[in-house]
Motif scaffolding. Sequence first.
Motif, PDB file in Angstrom:
ATOM      1  N   ASP A  18      47.088  52.006  42.244  1.00  0.00           N
ATOM      2  CA  ASP A  18      45.995  51.061  41.969  1.00  0.00           C
ATOM      3  C   ASP A  18      46.462  49.624  42.160  1.00  0.00           C
ATOM      4  O   ASP A  18      45.788  48.827  42.806  1.00  0.00           O
ATOM      5  N   LEU A  19      47.624  49.300  41.594  1.00  0.00           N
ATOM      6  CA  LEU A  19      48.104  47.903  41.656  1.00  0.00           C
ATOM      7  C   LEU A  19      48.418  47.477  43.088  1.00  0.00           C
ATOM      8  O   LEU A  19      48.159  46.343  43.486  1.00  0.00           O
ATOM      9  N   GLN A  20      48.966  48.416  43.854  1.00  0.00           N
ATOM     10  CA  GLN A  20      49.260  48.132  45.259  1.00  0.00           C
ATOM     11  C   GLN A  20      47.964  47.783  46.009  1.00  0.00           C
ATOM     12  O   GLN A  20      47.902  46.818  46.764  1.00  0.00           O
ATOM     13  N   ARG A  21      46.920  48.582  45.766  1.00  0.00           N
ATOM     14  CA  ARG A  21      45.629  48.320  46.407  1.00  0.00           C
ATOM     15  C   ARG A  21      45.019  47.002  45.938  1.00  0.00           C
ATOM     16  O   ARG A  21      44.401  46.276  46.705  1.00  0.00           O
TER      17      ARG A  21
ATOM     18  N   GLN B 162      38.438  39.526  34.177  1.00  0.00           N
ATOM     19  CA  GLN B 162      38.343  40.120  32.823  1.00  0.00           C
ATOM     20  C   GLN B 162      38.771  41.587  32.836  1.00  0.00           C
ATOM     21  O   GLN B 162      39.434  42.061  31.914  1.00  0.00           O
ATOM     22  N   MET B 163      38.344  42.308  33.884  1.00  0.00           N
ATOM     23  CA  MET B 163      38.631  43.749  33.938  1.00  0.00           C
ATOM     24  C   MET B 163      40.121  44.000  34.132  1.00  0.00           C
ATOM     25  O   MET B 163      40.698  44.911  33.529  1.00  0.00           O
ATOM     26  N   ILE B 164      40.768  43.178  34.983  1.00  0.00           N
ATOM     27  CA  ILE B 164      42.200  43.362  35.209  1.00  0.00           C
ATOM     28  C   ILE B 164      42.978  42.992  33.938  1.00  0.00           C
ATOM     29  O   ILE B 164      43.926  43.676  33.553  1.00  0.00           O
TER      30      ILE B 164
ATOM     31  N   ASP C 156      31.731  49.112  30.351  1.00  0.00           N
ATOM     32  CA  ASP C 156      30.552  48.236  30.262  1.00  0.00           C
ATOM     33  C   ASP C 156      30.696  47.038  31.200  1.00  0.00           C
ATOM     34  O   ASP C 156      29.722  46.629  31.843  1.00  0.00           O
ATOM     35  N   THR C 157      31.896  46.469  31.227  1.00  0.00           N
ATOM     36  CA  THR C 157      32.127  45.334  32.125  1.00  0.00           C
ATOM     37  C   THR C 157      31.920  45.770  33.571  1.00  0.00           C
ATOM     38  O   THR C 157      31.436  45.009  34.407  1.00  0.00           O
ATOM     39  N   ASP C 158      32.270  47.027  33.864  1.00  0.00           N
ATOM     40  CA  ASP C 158      32.062  47.535  35.217  1.00  0.00           C
ATOM     41  C   ASP C 158      30.568  47.607  35.558  1.00  0.00           C
ATOM     42  O   ASP C 158      30.180  47.374  36.702  1.00  0.00           O
TER      43      ASP C 158
ATOM     44  N   ARG D 201      35.806  46.662  44.255  1.00  0.00           N
ATOM     45  CA  ARG D 201      36.942  47.594  44.305  1.00  0.00           C
ATOM     46  C   ARG D 201      38.048  47.162  43.337  1.00  0.00           C
ATOM     47  O   ARG D 201      38.713  48.014  42.741  1.00  0.00           O
ATOM     48  N   LEU D 202      38.253  45.851  43.194  1.00  0.00           N
ATOM     49  CA  LEU D 202      39.227  45.375  42.212  1.00  0.00           C
ATOM     50  C   LEU D 202      38.850  45.889  40.829  1.00  0.00           C
ATOM     51  O   LEU D 202      39.703  46.391  40.080  1.00  0.00           O
ATOM     52  N   GLY D 203      37.563  45.779  40.499  1.00  0.00           N
ATOM     53  CA  GLY D 203      37.096  46.289  39.217  1.00  0.00           C
ATOM     54  C   GLY D 203      37.290  47.806  39.103  1.00  0.00           C
ATOM     55  O   GLY D 203      37.737  48.309  38.073  1.00  0.00           O
ATOM     56  N   ASP D 204      36.991  48.523  40.183  1.00  0.00           N
ATOM     57  CA  ASP D 204      37.149  49.984  40.184  1.00  0.00           C
ATOM     58  C   ASP D 204      38.600  50.379  39.861  1.00  0.00           C
ATOM     59  O   ASP D 204      38.844  51.338  39.129  1.00  0.00           O
TER      60      ASP D 204
END
Lengths: 215, 215
Positions: free
Chosen positions: A89-92, A130-132, A152-154, A192-195
């Motif tokens: 995930d972090l790489q992406r 916020q999500m990260i 919820d943020t998503d 996608r960052l949020g995902d």
Amino acid sequence: MRDQYYEQLDSIVDDLVTLTGTVRKAVAAATAALLNADGPLAESVIAGDREVEETVEAIEERTLLLLATQQPVASDLRQLVATLRMLTDLQRMGALSVHVAKVARLRIPDVAVPTAMQPTIMAMASTADQMIHAASRIVAERDVDAATRLEDTDDEMDRLRKQLFRTLLGGNWEHGIEPAIDLALLGRYYERLGDHAVSMARRVVYLVTGEMQSS
Amino acid sequence: MRDQYYEQLDSIVDDLVTLTGTVRKAVAAATAALLNADGPLAESVIAGDREVEETVEAIEERTLLLLATQQPVASDLRQLVATLRMLTDLQRMGALSVHVAKVARLRIPDVAVPTAMQPTIMAMASTADQMIHAASRIVAERDVDAATRLEDTDDEMDRLRKQLFRTLLGGNWEHGIEPAIDLALLGRYYERLGDHAVSMARRVVYLVTGEMQSS
């Protein structure tokens, strides 16, 4: 021997949290480069991704070494496997910050985002931020309740993406094809960052509860 | 005991290859739905992704069980870890086929792709198809040479994406904003499908040579 093992495991989780912070800063810098047409800042995000890649590889190596030498079972095994997935995930997320920076770079000296659309992009970037940040705390503190709030943020991110596309396709778009395409892709990158932040949180929930939530 | 272990390991690799075939079919069906405005076919791709998700989870469970109970080291450990990473790729490829199908569904009864652009999308879809097929064989046969050739096919995908964007932004675009955005996103989806095939191939190269190629 086991103490040393837990020290190494803790140190891996610490490094995962630190890396999440690095990626979060890269996303924020990419957004600033985008909204200010800041070429040097965009270049620094693009060049800086090598460091993210190297850190991912270094943590992955140590995780594999721990898997191979300590042969953990049960929750320790799950922790290490979850670490490997979160590294993906972090790489992406690092690659996505580069994508944002490249859109900025492509349009310099112009700002890629028309003035009227800047609040929407700022809102998407702020939601991703916020999500990260939440994902980082969830990994650090194994906070399952925070993981629920992250979903919820998503939903908010989803709402913003729909709003963006309504504006692009509403029939009153007057900025031409190029900014429309830039914005559609930017919307996708922030989404996608949020995902990926959600995906990290779900891995933690799985570690704690033993149940995987479907995506 | 060890024989049974290798049987289980082989069976996991077999299932990975089968799942790659399933995902390849989903991508082909999504493209057909897109180019023929075929609603029922688009729906079948969207509904069918649940099966991909479930298969991913089932293989993941078995891989984790093998990790926990057999505590493999060295190349066996690397194989299982590579399997987990390839499952992430396949899961994303399934999601991308759904994205393509959803673009198709959104524009029905119209065809989302203007006639003049259909050859480009067909070429991208066909390149993605070749790449997924190659990845499947590379996983099945641990064929490192084929992995090198796959990188060349990825260059072709890159060329097609650039060609697509040149057409969209060349100043002669007469199909309006909506198809332009659809095409930009579709281009991205096919490109990402190819990226995941490359990622799978690189995992195999790493298994065989012990060296990870940077992305």
